[in-house]
Write a protein that holds these residues in place. Sequence first.
Motif, mmCIF file in Angstrom:
data_model
loop_
_atom_site.group_PDB
_atom_site.id
_atom_site.type_symbol
_atom_site.label_atom_id
_atom_site.label_comp_id
_atom_site.label_asym_id
_atom_site.label_seq_id
_atom_site.Cartn_x
_atom_site.Cartn_y
_atom_site.Cartn_z
ATOM 1 N N PHE A 8 0.737 -1.159 -0.139
ATOM 2 C CA PHE A 8 0.160 -0.177 -0.068
ATOM 3 C C PHE A 8 0.788 1.079 0.013
ATOM 4 N N ASP A 9 0.406 2.759 -0.255
ATOM 5 C CA ASP A 9 1.046 3.872 -0.419
ATOM 6 C C ASP A 9 1.003 4.080 1.540
ATOM 7 N N HIS A 10 0.230 4.294 2.458
ATOM 8 C CA HIS A 10 0.252 4.546 3.224
ATOM 9 C C HIS A 10 -0.417 3.359 4.107
ATOM 10 N N VAL A 11 0.073 2.736 5.036
ATOM 11 C CA VAL A 11 -0.388 2.022 6.198
ATOM 12 C C VAL A 11 -0.972 2.442 7.640
ATOM 13 N N ILE A 12 -2.493 2.672 8.236
ATOM 14 C CA ILE A 12 -2.571 3.417 9.230
ATOM 15 C C ILE A 12 -2.664 2.239 10.306
ATOM 16 N N VAL A 13 -1.927 2.705 11.650
ATOM 17 C CA VAL A 13 -1.778 2.071 12.051
ATOM 18 C C VAL A 13 -2.370 2.991 13.098
ATOM 19 N N GLY A 14 -4.237 2.216 13.339
ATOM 20 C CA GLY A 14 -4.607 2.430 14.241
ATOM 21 C C GLY A 14 -6.080 3.164 14.141
ATOM 22 N N ALA A 15 -7.986 2.903 13.773
ATOM 23 C CA ALA A 15 -8.699 3.338 13.199
ATOM 24 C C ALA A 15 -9.389 3.871 14.176
ATOM 25 N N GLY A 16 -9.083 5.015 15.283
ATOM 26 C CA GLY A 16 -9.400 5.533 16.527
ATOM 27 C C GLY A 16 -9.753 6.804 15.361
#
Length: 539
Positions: A8-16
Amino acid sequence: MNDSSPVFDHVIVGAGTAGCLLANRLSADPKCRVLLLEAGGPDNYHWIHIPVGYLYCIGNPRTDWLFFTEADPGLNGRQLRYPRGKVLGGCSSINGMIYMRGQARDYAQWAQITGDAGWAWEHCLPHFLRHEDHWRGAVAGAHGAGGEWRVEKQRLRWEILDAFAAAAREAGIPASDDFNRGDNEGVGYFEVNQRSGIRWNTSKAFLRPVRGRANLTVWTHAQARRLLMEGSRVTGVEVQRGTDAPVAVRAAREVVLCAGAIGTPQLLQLSGIGAGERLHALGITPRHELPGVGENLQDHLQIRAVFSVEGVKTLNTQANSLLGQAAIALEYLLKRSGPMSMAPSQLGAFTRSSPDQPHPNVQYHVQPLSLDAFGQPLHRFNAFTASVCNLNPTSRGHVRLRSPRPEDAPVILANYLSTPEDRQVAADSLRLTRRIAAMPALARYRPQEVKPGVQFQSDEELARLAGDIGTTIFHPVGTCRMGAEGDAGAVVNPRLQVRGLAGLRIADASVMPTITSGNTNSPTLMIAERAAQWLRAGG
């Protein structure tokens, strides 16, 4: 890393709070592939959406990480439950829903600490307004309309709270109808993140409207175990989905940590990023020396004073009868109002704990109810609770690994009331509460101090009592703080990039160098809004 790893281009850790906004903003570019990771599940639990349901979400493994602090010397050896959201929407799914930006001076301090004038109030304000949808509509320089983040008036009032507000005014605290203009001194009802009496979390606001985007992937029940590195560049994340074997995912541009003031420093340390000596002692190979990771923990400690009253209805007696409970449920069912639409605190006040304070340094959360402790039954006598917190504590704690196992909760030590300044503010705050309660506006209700008790009078007695009765108001920040170039304790630079590493940024409450003067959820959204702008611009 395995060439078969998804990219992926960006991996975001935490869907808060922060992660949902970032996923929305970054995936707006159809060419940008975004993966959003959430260790918890979907926000389809009904108690998330009924405002009073926070009572059933905190301490519930379906929605909460179930953390506890260590025994704290400042609390006379007590431990506290430390709720953190483990669900889509994160803490915005279980918090008190109060919309609060803080004071302009908070951001002036950030600008000074970071050496970046861009963190001053006037530069942060547009990023609050961008996503705001305020009940008043657009107000130039104050409020926005049409954004994703709904802000409404509360849908109930209480006679005893109106009387407390009048007493506060008699004590010299001015009335306020808006705590979000940069100077929040005053007393008034809080505004809340609700839509028509239903909680408005960041999953509803930012994530649900864009879940259909082909370039946005959301994984729930997906816990980040460690960051993957090649030299000084972070290249991806090792993720465990449910009971499956861990998998690697690659970030072609950046990994963005939005796991919060507890989860973000925990993940960094698990990945070998932090104080090398402590990591080595746990059997973790140090990969990058950053001694500030997990340090500088700040939180708002609320000191709860309870006063019994006569001749006025409070939630204590209303909710302690079957008829009262039925009436409460019916009102919410028909009108989406009444006690089931309540934020945990309805009336607020910002003022000085003593006349020698240069600015409002304490915040009140006032409630038409009382109980021995959170989660305990309501008292069977009418009462109100006036909780007061030091907005700018000088005490500092830490978040450190307990073990090298990602599934083990970290060590959380807040070090509440560990400085003379904080103990003095605690004592002064309790005296101020007594002064407000003694004002003529409350006299007809015969308020009697139940807790802590009028027998405690000296500074020493009151500071110790604060340790006995104080509890967190769930605002941990600062554990990966930003700072200027050359600041050895800073974890990120003013653009939220982790110092000394490429491909890694942090965009959550952990980057705050000092805690804001009020509830911290909406300032976290502002931080994420700024991070999204920089990420989309590639800088």
